[in-house]
Every structure is written in C-alpha cells, then in structure tokens.
Design a protein around this motif. Structure first.
Motif, short mmCIF file in Angstrom:
data_model
loop_
_atom_site.label_atom_id
_atom_site.label_comp_id
_atom_site.label_asym_id
_atom_site.label_seq_id
_atom_site.Cartn_x
_atom_site.Cartn_y
_atom_site.Cartn_z
N ASN A 164 47.88 39.19 37.43
CA ASN A 164 46.54 38.99 38.46
C ASN A 164 46.37 40.23 39.71
OD1 ASN A 164 46.45 36.41 37.93
ND2 ASN A 164 48.96 36.18 37.96
N GLU B 204 40.65 35.00 28.01
CA GLU B 204 40.60 34.28 29.22
C GLU B 204 40.47 34.96 30.43
OE1 GLU B 204 41.03 29.95 27.66
OE2 GLU B 204 42.24 30.94 28.83
N LYS C 8 39.79 34.23 34.50
CA LYS C 8 39.12 33.22 35.15
C LYS C 8 38.99 34.35 37.64
CE LYS C 8 42.29 29.62 34.14
NZ LYS C 8 42.87 29.01 34.21
N LYS C 9 37.92 33.76 37.87
CA LYS C 9 38.36 34.05 39.26
C LYS C 9 38.57 32.42 40.44
CE LYS C 9 35.19 35.32 43.23
NZ LYS C 9 34.13 35.89 43.08
N GLU C 10 40.09 33.08 40.57
CA GLU C 10 40.74 31.52 41.42
C GLU C 10 40.77 30.43 39.93
OE1 GLU C 10 38.68 30.22 44.30
OE2 GLU C 10 39.86 31.95 45.45
N HIS C 11 40.22 29.08 40.02
CA HIS C 11 40.70 28.26 39.05
C HIS C 11 39.37 28.27 38.33
CE1 HIS C 11 44.14 27.61 40.70
NE2 HIS C 11 43.41 27.04 42.13
N GLU C 12 38.14 29.19 38.51
CA GLU C 12 37.35 28.82 37.20
C GLU C 12 37.07 30.32 36.38
OE1 GLU C 12 32.19 29.73 38.75
OE2 GLU C 12 33.91 29.89 39.76
N PHE C 13 36.63 29.62 35.27
CA PHE C 13 36.87 30.48 34.13
C PHE C 13 35.33 31.46 33.77
CE2 PHE C 13 39.45 27.41 32.88
CZ PHE C 13 40.49 28.21 31.64
#
Length: 230
Positions: free
Chosen positions: A128, A140, A142-147
């Motif tokens: 992170n 994978e 992610k930006k916050e909860h978005e892939f």
C-alpha cells in the motif's frame, strides 16, 4: 523486476524463464556458474535463482563469491540434492531460500515474490501507498476500492516504484529492470509509460504520485498510510 537465472538444464531453464516472464519478470539466463557469476557481478538484479549443480563453477561457490562482492540481492537456490547438509551449506553460503527438484514453477514464483518483498521490507503480497495498492501475487492494482487496468510494462514500472517508495530511479535503471539487455536505453519509452501511469492512477495530480526530478529520474511519493483506508 530483473532476475538472474543460473541453470544448466536447458529444458528446465527455458520452462522457468517462460513462467517468470509470464509473471512479469525480466529474466537474464546463464547455463554455467562462470557466466552466472559474471552476470551477477556485472549487472543489477532484484533476485537470483541459482542451481547448485552447475558446470565450470558450482552454485555454492557462485553464491559465496557474489556475497564477497557485496551483491546483496535475494538468492533462491535450486538443488537436486535431498540431504539437509546440502541445504544448510547453501544457506550458509549466503542464499535466502531453497527449492528441491522436482518442484512446481508456481511455487518458485511464489517464493521469489516473497523474497523480493522481504528484501524491500514488505511481508504481505499487498503493498500500500496511500489509496494505491498492488497485489504482487495476483498482479492487481487498486486505487482505494477501484481496480486499475495497467499494461504489463506499466505494471512492472509501478510495482518497482511501490517496492522502492521515495527512491529516485533513473530512466536507465527502470529500463534495465524491465527490458532485455539489447533494448535502446536512450529511448523515451519510459517517459511514455510514466505519463500513462499518471493519467491512469492520478489524473488530476491530487497526490503528486510520481515526481520527475530533472536530470535524475523519477520518484514515487510516499503517501500517508491512513489515506489507503479511504
């Protein structure tokens, strides 16, 4: 990530190289201890995979000499020898982990991932930085909860940055860790990938995620951990 693979079984070497490339590693291969030692001293690697039963110079000697030359990248040894004494000898020479033949390539990749993470001070496959995260096992992002969908080259660069936050990385260093040795180091391709990463990850420059240092290279901005809880 740039890996040195020293294995004299050409069939196994080819198979492992394919698996490593599919896992987004850039691989330099050597078929004997002499060539492996030369490459390990001459070039910068994120990790090495070294067979113990090598021609010209055995694997234990290769590892010992690499450590004597202060080459401190993680080393995973491969061995067809089953005795605990051989494993201990390899670890005492400076290796960080071992696999006994035969093994599944997937296990080798998993162990290699873990070694590289540990060498960068990361215990978990999820790394992170503020609201951004990568999973080095599933690849994978992610930006916050978005892939976020990245190309293979974009992912390699971003993973390298995430493993080295706050460190300045020149275009040459980034290129060496992503492409084969005969790639044109003067190419502006790294600049293109950096622009793409900024557009995909931080389009409004809200976080100043990837900083350009003129004449030096690029740096990933370390962001407060609390932001990743978003």
């Amino acid at each position: 990530m740039r890996i040195l693979l020293v294995e004299d079984d050409i069939s196994l070497q080819s198979n492992l190289k394919q698996h490593l490339i599919a896992s987004h590693y850039r691989v330099d291969a050597a078929s004997d201890g002499e060539e492996g030692l030369f490459q390990g001293i001459e070039y910068n690697y994120d990790a090495a995979i070294i067979d113990l039963g090598l021609p010209k110079i055995d694997g234990i000697t290769v590892i010992t000499r690499l450590r004597e030359k202060n080459r401190n990248f993680p080393i995973l040894i491969l061995t067809a020898r089953d005795s605990w004494q051989d494993k201990v000898e390899g670890l005492d020479a400076g290796a960080d982990d071992y696999l006994c033949k035969p093994f599944y390539p997937e296990e080798l990749v998993a162990r290699l991932n873990a070694l590289i993470r540990r060498s960068a001070g990361k215990a978990s496959p999820v790394i992170n930085n503020g609201p951004f995260s990568i999973n080095t096992s599933s690849l994978e992002v992610k930006k916050e909860h978005e892939f976020i969908s990245l190309s293979a080259s974009e992912y390699k660069i971003f993973e390298y940055f995430m493993l080295h936050p706050g460190e300045v990385k020149s275009k040459t260093v980034l290129t060496e860790h992503i492409y084969d040795q005969d790639f044109d180091l003067d190419s502006n391709v790294i600049e293109v990938f950096i622009r793409r990463l900024r557009k995909k990850l931080d389009p409004d420059n809200e976080y100043g995620l990837i900083e350009t240092l003129r004449g030096q290279g690029y740096r990933l901005t370390p962001l407060p951990t609390s932001q990743s809880d978003g």
